[in-house]
Design a protein around this motif. Sequence first.
Motif, mmCIF file in Angstrom:
data_model
loop_
_atom_site.group_PDB
_atom_site.id
_atom_site.type_symbol
_atom_site.label_atom_id
_atom_site.label_comp_id
_atom_site.label_asym_id
_atom_site.label_seq_id
_atom_site.Cartn_x
_atom_site.Cartn_y
_atom_site.Cartn_z
ATOM 1 N N ARG A 99 -5.484 10.160 -43.605
ATOM 2 C CA ARG A 99 -5.849 9.718 -43.942
ATOM 3 C C ARG A 99 -5.233 7.879 -43.987
ATOM 4 N NH1 ARG A 99 -7.484 12.557 -50.107
ATOM 5 N NH2 ARG A 99 -9.597 14.097 -48.926
ATOM 6 N N VAL A 100 -6.305 6.641 -44.207
ATOM 7 C CA VAL A 100 -5.720 5.569 -44.438
ATOM 8 C C VAL A 100 -6.376 4.794 -45.733
ATOM 9 C CG1 VAL A 100 -5.900 5.590 -41.794
ATOM 10 C CG2 VAL A 100 -7.990 4.603 -42.994
ATOM 11 N N LEU A 101 -6.572 5.012 -45.987
ATOM 12 C CA LEU A 101 -7.172 4.078 -46.967
ATOM 13 C C LEU A 101 -6.757 5.138 -48.843
ATOM 14 C CD1 LEU A 101 -10.999 3.740 -47.549
ATOM 15 C CD2 LEU A 101 -9.134 2.054 -47.587
ATOM 16 N N ARG B 13 -15.544 -1.693 -38.554
ATOM 17 C CA ARG B 13 -15.895 -0.896 -39.485
ATOM 18 C C ARG B 13 -16.639 -1.314 -40.450
ATOM 19 N NH1 ARG B 13 -18.511 1.309 -41.460
ATOM 20 N NH2 ARG B 13 -19.232 3.613 -42.137
ATOM 21 N N LEU B 14 -15.810 -1.663 -41.267
ATOM 22 C CA LEU B 14 -15.992 -2.315 -42.638
ATOM 23 C C LEU B 14 -17.123 -3.087 -42.842
ATOM 24 C CD1 LEU B 14 -12.401 -2.860 -43.829
ATOM 25 C CD2 LEU B 14 -14.235 -0.858 -44.561
ATOM 26 N N ALA B 15 -17.029 -4.064 -41.303
ATOM 27 C CA ALA B 15 -18.361 -4.796 -41.353
ATOM 28 C C ALA B 15 -19.711 -4.121 -41.815
ATOM 29 C CB ALA B 15 -18.047 -5.809 -40.649
ATOM 30 N N ARG B 16 -19.879 -2.766 -41.160
ATOM 31 C CA ARG B 16 -21.233 -2.414 -41.845
ATOM 32 C C ARG B 16 -21.435 -1.617 -42.990
ATOM 33 N NH1 ARG B 16 -19.231 1.765 -37.278
ATOM 34 N NH2 ARG B 16 -20.784 3.062 -37.643
ATOM 35 N N CYS B 17 -19.757 -1.506 -43.860
ATOM 36 C CA CYS B 17 -20.708 -1.347 -45.068
ATOM 37 C C CYS B 17 -21.508 -2.599 -46.089
ATOM 38 C CB CYS B 17 -19.482 -1.168 -46.040
ATOM 39 S SG CYS B 17 -18.140 0.219 -45.184
ATOM 40 N N GLU B 18 -21.545 -2.306 -46.945
ATOM 41 C CA GLU B 18 -22.051 -3.373 -48.733
ATOM 42 C C GLU B 18 -21.486 -3.020 -49.499
ATOM 43 O OE1 GLU B 18 -26.566 -2.463 -48.489
ATOM 44 O OE2 GLU B 18 -26.552 -3.502 -46.390
ATOM 45 N N LYS C 62 -1.375 2.925 -35.863
ATOM 46 C CA LYS C 62 -1.995 3.595 -36.274
ATOM 47 C C LYS C 62 -3.119 4.527 -35.490
ATOM 48 C CE LYS C 62 -1.111 3.726 -41.083
ATOM 49 N NZ LYS C 62 -1.521 3.643 -42.615
ATOM 50 N N GLU C 63 -3.090 4.912 -34.222
ATOM 51 C CA GLU C 63 -3.691 5.491 -33.439
ATOM 52 C C GLU C 63 -5.205 6.302 -33.928
ATOM 53 O OE1 GLU C 63 -2.919 4.232 -29.073
ATOM 54 O OE2 GLU C 63 -1.886 6.781 -29.773
ATOM 55 N N GLN C 64 -6.131 5.781 -33.792
ATOM 56 C CA GLN C 64 -7.766 6.385 -33.426
ATOM 57 C C GLN C 64 -7.936 6.231 -35.518
ATOM 58 O OE1 GLN C 64 -5.198 8.740 -31.932
ATOM 59 N NE2 GLN C 64 -6.242 7.643 -30.577
ATOM 60 N N THR D 90 -14.189 8.556 -42.279
ATOM 61 C CA THR D 90 -13.505 10.348 -43.707
ATOM 62 C C THR D 90 -13.569 9.808 -44.474
ATOM 63 O OG1 THR D 90 -13.082 11.901 -41.784
ATOM 64 C CG2 THR D 90 -12.328 12.332 -43.735
ATOM 65 N N ASP D 91 -12.763 8.456 -45.218
ATOM 66 C CA ASP D 91 -12.332 7.894 -46.221
ATOM 67 C C ASP D 91 -13.526 7.173 -47.173
ATOM 68 O OD1 ASP D 91 -9.912 8.351 -45.958
ATOM 69 O OD2 ASP D 91 -8.991 6.682 -45.461
#
Length: 349
Positions: free
Chosen positions: A41-43, A157-162, A112-114, A121-122
């Motif tokens: 987990r990263v968040l 990846r976050l750029a695909r969020c809203e 933090k690779e991968q 998941t987070d």
Amino acid sequence: MAEQLGLPLLSVIPPVSSVRGLSVLDERLRGTRFVSLAPQRVLNPPSQTGMDFWSLNPYVGCEFGCSYCYARYAHRYVVERAHGAGKLSDAELADYRGPHGWEAFERRIFVKEQIVGALETDLRRLPPGQTVVIGTATDPYQPAERRFRITRAVLDRLARCEELSVGIITKSPLVARDIDVLRRLQERNALEVYVSLITVDVGLIRTLEARSPLPAVRLRALARLTAAGINAGLIVAPVLPGITDDVPRLEALFSAAREAGARFLHAGPLRLYPAIRERFLPVLDEHFPALAARYRAAYAGSSSAPRAYARALNRRIRRLQARFGFTVNDGMVDRYRPRRPPVQESLPL
């Protein structure tokens, strides 16, 4: 203000193989080692960190080596977990701590690779409209990012969020490399990029921040961001009592921020956490001996600056914000409050 207190990156050599259970990705000539970390987990949720936002750090440890950095505890936690899991021997544990307990934060950097898989998941458990701040514990654009590009992958990846509110904190001009993805991120989310700078005094920077970029370089990066339409400003943290809190130094810093097009400016006093004392207090002893005993007395019972000092500094910061055309704010308190209104306002009954 002191009275109220009482007080060139070297070239890279070929990758090394491994350290017991840890994969070593790279090593610099001066001995800095980059080690792979595969996070599940990263968040980090507010309930875990005590902050009122979610945090994400692509790296653990930081080459910049700022003497006042509060995040050394996070590195120690990762090292002790690796030792407990059998990935570090007792001898390696000592190496990954450093002789005084703080050196390894600057010389043993976990990558933090991968990270995108863990982030996917987070994001499934992240409630809508949340605030995510990148770089709360280590600089996401430290020199390692040039090679590993972990931060860029996260932003992509976050750029695909809203409807997220995203904050980024960095001392590095490398952030300007990612203007393209920052623009995409900003289209559907609230974004605030905080360029971190405590003074424009080069001598002080070199005394307090071992390997950080020079002030002019950071300010040019800030100017590039704002010229490209990115919502970016300055974070002045920490303000160091008796060292960087005088009006002339703050005026020079606020003026430079305005000239760089900063859209906001936040500032707050030093918090002297236990993890900082072993690194920062010896710097005071060597370079600011007249202040060293006063710092120890002022921060003896708390990691926070004395209340009278904090109030006086806040008044000074607010006056300067108004004078230089910045929105007057509550310092470090309201940095990451969500900026986007909800998609649909609730209807009165």
